[in-house]
Design an enzyme around this catalytic site. Sequence first.
Site, PDB file in Angstrom:
ATOM      1  N   LYS A 236      -0.157  -3.051   4.104  1.00 35.20           N
ATOM      2  CA  LYS A 236      -0.752  -3.038   3.001  1.00 35.20           C
ATOM      3  C   LYS A 236      -2.143  -1.996   3.515  1.00 35.20           C
ATOM      4  O   LYS A 236      -2.729  -2.096   4.491  1.00 35.20           O
ATOM      5  CB  LYS A 236      -1.200  -4.765   2.530  1.00 35.20           C
ATOM      6  CG  LYS A 236       0.194  -5.132   1.987  1.00 35.20           C
ATOM      7  CD  LYS A 236       0.372  -5.054   0.664  1.00 35.20           C
ATOM      8  CE  LYS A 236       2.025  -5.477   0.231  1.00 35.20           C
ATOM      9  NZ  LYS A 236       2.623  -5.377   0.482  1.00 35.20           N
TER      10      LYS A 236
ATOM     11  N   SER B 231       6.492  -1.858  -1.972  1.00 34.21           N
ATOM     12  CA  SER B 231       5.423  -1.651  -2.622  1.00 34.21           C
ATOM     13  C   SER B 231       4.813  -1.214  -2.645  1.00 34.21           C
ATOM     14  O   SER B 231       3.129  -1.014  -2.304  1.00 34.21           O
ATOM     15  CB  SER B 231       4.498  -3.312  -2.051  1.00 34.21           C
ATOM     16  OG  SER B 231       4.521  -3.977  -0.663  1.00 34.21           O
TER      17      SER B 231
END
Length: 232
Positions: free
Chosen positions: A190, A152
């Site tokens: 993230k 991701s």
Amino acid sequence: MLTRKQHELLMFIHERIQETGVSPSFDEMKEALDLASKSGIHRLITALEERGFIRRLAHRARALEVTKLPEQATAGAPRGRAGFKPDVIEGGGARPVAATSAANDTRELPLLGKIAAGTPIAAIQQEQERLPVPESMLGKGDHYILEIEGDSMIEAGILNGDLVVIRRGDTANNGEIVVALVEGEEATLKRLRRKGGSIALEPANRAYETRIFGPDQVEVQGKLVGLMRRYH
């Protein structure tokens, strides 16, 4: 010999990677160099690549790596680049290294396990082994290493199997890449965005959605300062 625009772009990319851990977007490059279109940026990047100053990481958007700097820039660079190697990418927050520090100085850091860059994974594990990390990537504070599992963050140049160097801490600036513990169970890497009273954990892969949480659901456990990649 680089042209003025080539030199400006190279230094902009280099400084942005040092500050944030990722290369700037083509739009950001265009604005920084005050060019009318992105086609000019493509030409400059191709020229820098052909001259061996940058490298594109194959099949990864926005994944540029500075492999060397012009001689005059290296001599005056504030962040000592003598120990830089193409397979070590410095991240945001790394502090300057004293001029007396040897180029091959390293510090052994604990590898704590895997962290998700995509699918959920168990919270950070215990120390598995210790690995040497260049001092030029580090600064004051406690650091540790995690192995990336998932895809991701690939558009930030962070790939499955990469080793990320994290400076331990419970605070981070908006836009920094962090280790976030979600609801005490799921550890993930993230980009952190604060939106009003909420916290957004933003991926760097268009196949994944940004996840929004309440402020009491996310605990910052550190922020990215460097990345290491093994080539087998």
